[in-house]
Write a protein that holds these residues in place. Structure first.
Motif, PDB file in Angstrom:
ATOM      1  N   GLY A  51       0.819  -1.203   0.000  1.00  0.00           N
ATOM      2  CA  GLY A  51       0.000   0.000   0.000  1.00  0.00           C
ATOM      3  C   GLY A  51       0.848   1.246   0.000  1.00  0.00           C
ATOM      4  N   ALA A  52       1.860   1.246  -0.831  1.00  0.00           N
ATOM      5  CA  ALA A  52       2.816   2.353  -0.824  1.00  0.00           C
ATOM      6  C   ALA A  52       2.190   3.641  -1.333  1.00  0.00           C
ATOM      7  N   GLY A  53       2.548   4.714  -0.669  1.00  0.00           N
ATOM      8  CA  GLY A  53       2.128   6.033  -1.106  1.00  0.00           C
ATOM      9  C   GLY A  53       3.294   6.736  -1.777  1.00  0.00           C
ATOM     10  N   ALA A  54       3.028   7.871  -2.360  1.00  0.00           N
ATOM     11  CA  ALA A  54       4.055   8.610  -3.090  1.00  0.00           C
ATOM     12  C   ALA A  54       5.010   9.350  -2.152  1.00  0.00           C
ATOM     13  N   VAL A  55       4.550   9.709  -0.950  1.00  0.00           N
ATOM     14  CA  VAL A  55       5.358  10.495  -0.022  1.00  0.00           C
ATOM     15  C   VAL A  55       5.722   9.626   1.180  1.00  0.00           C
ATOM     16  N   LYS A  56       7.029   9.507   1.460  1.00  0.00           N
ATOM     17  CA  LYS A  56       7.478   8.734   2.618  1.00  0.00           C
ATOM     18  C   LYS A  56       7.583   9.646   3.832  1.00  0.00           C
ATOM     19  N   VAL A  57       7.126   9.169   4.964  1.00  0.00           N
ATOM     20  CA  VAL A  57       7.268   9.868   6.240  1.00  0.00           C
ATOM     21  C   VAL A  57       8.323   9.080   7.008  1.00  0.00           C
ATOM     22  N   THR A  58       9.470   9.726   7.297  1.00  0.00           N
ATOM     23  CA  THR A  58      10.601   9.016   7.888  1.00  0.00           C
ATOM     24  C   THR A  58      10.923   9.516   9.290  1.00  0.00           C
ATOM     25  N   GLY A  73      -5.742   5.454   5.585  1.00  0.00           N
ATOM     26  CA  GLY A  73      -6.946   6.022   4.986  1.00  0.00           C
ATOM     27  C   GLY A  73      -7.369   7.347   5.592  1.00  0.00           C
ATOM     28  N   GLN A  74      -6.738   7.743   6.669  1.00  0.00           N
ATOM     29  CA  GLN A  74      -7.096   8.991   7.347  1.00  0.00           C
ATOM     30  C   GLN A  74      -6.538  10.189   6.577  1.00  0.00           C
ATOM     31  N   ALA A  75      -7.356  11.211   6.397  1.00  0.00           N
ATOM     32  CA  ALA A  75      -6.907  12.456   5.765  1.00  0.00           C
ATOM     33  C   ALA A  75      -6.172  13.280   6.816  1.00  0.00           C
ATOM     34  N   VAL A  76      -4.987  13.778   6.450  1.00  0.00           N
ATOM     35  CA  VAL A  76      -4.182  14.592   7.363  1.00  0.00           C
ATOM     36  C   VAL A  76      -3.756  15.869   6.659  1.00  0.00           C
ATOM     37  N   LYS A  77      -3.525  16.891   7.454  1.00  0.00           N
ATOM     38  CA  LYS A  77      -3.024  18.167   6.937  1.00  0.00           C
ATOM     39  C   LYS A  77      -1.547  18.279   7.306  1.00  0.00           C
ATOM     40  N   ALA A  78      -0.811  19.101   6.594  1.00  0.00           N
ATOM     41  CA  ALA A  78       0.596  19.314   6.885  1.00  0.00           C
ATOM     42  C   ALA A  78       0.749  19.725   8.348  1.00  0.00           C
ATOM     43  N   GLY A  79       1.627  19.034   9.058  1.00  0.00           N
ATOM     44  CA  GLY A  79       1.859  19.334  10.467  1.00  0.00           C
ATOM     45  C   GLY A  79       1.093  18.453  11.434  1.00  0.00           C
ATOM     46  N   ASP A  80       0.122  17.654  10.949  1.00  0.00           N
ATOM     47  CA  ASP A  80      -0.599  16.726  11.816  1.00  0.00           C
ATOM     48  C   ASP A  80       0.320  15.569  12.203  1.00  0.00           C
ATOM     49  N   SER A  81       0.228  15.119  13.461  1.00  0.00           N
ATOM     50  CA  SER A  81       1.043  13.990  13.924  1.00  0.00           C
ATOM     51  C   SER A  81       0.588  12.694  13.281  1.00  0.00           C
ATOM     52  N   ILE A  82       1.557  11.906  12.837  1.00  0.00           N
ATOM     53  CA  ILE A  82       1.257  10.579  12.293  1.00  0.00           C
ATOM     54  C   ILE A  82       1.749   9.523  13.274  1.00  0.00           C
ATOM     55  N   VAL A  83       2.980   9.688  13.759  1.00  0.00           N
ATOM     56  CA  VAL A  83       3.588   8.753  14.706  1.00  0.00           C
ATOM     57  C   VAL A  83       4.284   9.582  15.779  1.00  0.00           C
ATOM     58  N   ILE A  84       4.309   9.069  17.004  1.00  0.00           N
ATOM     59  CA  ILE A  84       5.053   9.727  18.080  1.00  0.00           C
ATOM     60  C   ILE A  84       6.174   8.788  18.503  1.00  0.00           C
ATOM     61  N   ILE A  92       8.657  12.744  20.603  1.00  0.00           N
ATOM     62  CA  ILE A  92       8.916  13.518  19.392  1.00  0.00           C
ATOM     63  C   ILE A  92       7.853  13.179  18.352  1.00  0.00           C
ATOM     64  N   PRO A  93       6.969  14.133  18.030  1.00  0.00           N
ATOM     65  CA  PRO A  93       5.952  13.853  17.012  1.00  0.00           C
ATOM     66  C   PRO A  93       6.580  13.858  15.614  1.00  0.00           C
ATOM     67  N   VAL A  94       6.194  12.876  14.816  1.00  0.00           N
ATOM     68  CA  VAL A  94       6.575  12.835  13.407  1.00  0.00           C
ATOM     69  C   VAL A  94       5.324  13.271  12.650  1.00  0.00           C
ATOM     70  N   VAL A  95       5.442  14.372  11.921  1.00  0.00           N
ATOM     71  CA  VAL A  95       4.266  15.008  11.337  1.00  0.00           C
ATOM     72  C   VAL A  95       4.206  14.823   9.823  1.00  0.00           C
ATOM     73  N   ALA A  96       3.001  15.010   9.290  1.00  0.00           N
ATOM     74  CA  ALA A  96       2.792  14.933   7.845  1.00  0.00           C
ATOM     75  C   ALA A  96       3.506  16.096   7.171  1.00  0.00           C
ATOM     76  N   ASP A 117      14.450   5.696   8.802  1.00  0.00           N
ATOM     77  CA  ASP A 117      13.523   4.587   8.541  1.00  0.00           C
ATOM     78  C   ASP A 117      12.166   5.121   8.125  1.00  0.00           C
ATOM     79  N   THR A 118      11.513   4.451   7.185  1.00  0.00           N
ATOM     80  CA  THR A 118      10.181   4.845   6.745  1.00  0.00           C
ATOM     81  C   THR A 118       9.174   4.402   7.791  1.00  0.00           C
ATOM     82  N   LEU A 119       8.410   5.345   8.326  1.00  0.00           N
ATOM     83  CA  LEU A 119       7.385   5.058   9.328  1.00  0.00           C
ATOM     84  C   LEU A 119       6.019   4.890   8.689  1.00  0.00           C
ATOM     85  N   ALA A 120       5.751   5.685   7.644  1.00  0.00           N
ATOM     86  CA  ALA A 120       4.453   5.662   6.979  1.00  0.00           C
ATOM     87  C   ALA A 120       4.629   6.233   5.573  1.00  0.00           C
TER      88      ALA A 120
END
Length: 123
Positions: A51-58, A73-84, A92-96, A117-120
């Motif tokens: 389920g790879a996306g075009a943008v990697k969150v590392t 599947g969740q819609a996120v805006k720039a700066g929203d936390s994806i992983v902590i 440390i929040p890892v943000v979109a 490492d790729t988180l999402a």
């Protein structure tokens, strides 16, 4: 010294093994640690293909995944936390990096990650 990541019942542990002058100790330790580290890497490689996306969150720092704040599947805006991440006793929040939809989450809570490492992934 060599460091290994060993997963036991879904929990990742960082293990450091000291090398000695004896030939038998490192030989016995290396085969036991190497197979356990390989399964951890396999799901990370397989998940982006499914389920790879075009943008990697590392990960920006090495640490432990404390919480997964977004779901696939969740819609996120720039700066929203994806992983902590937890690193050096700090959260440390890892943000979109941009607006989009989370395409995959490639780590589990409690997993150890390294810098880069790729988180999402996102679309």
């Amino acid at each position: 010294m060599k460091s290994y990541t060993i997963t036991v019942n879904g929990t990742a542990y960082e293990v450091t093994v000291e090398e000695t002058g004896s030939v038998s100790a490192p030989v016995a330790a290396a085969p036991a640690a190497a197979p356990k580290a390989a399964p951890k890497a396999a799901p990370k490689a397989a998940a982006p293909a499914a389920g790879a996306g075009a943008v990697k969150v590392t990960a920006s720092v090495p640490g432990k995944v404390l919480k997964i704040a977004a779901s696939v599947g969740q819609a996120v805006k720039a700066g929203d936390s994806i992983v902590i991440l937890e690193s050096m006793k700090m959260e440390i929040p890892v943000v979109a990096p941009q607006d989009g939809t989370v395409a995959s989450i490639d780590v589990a809570e409690g997993a150890s990650v390294e810098n880069g490492d790729t988180l999402a992934t996102m679309n």
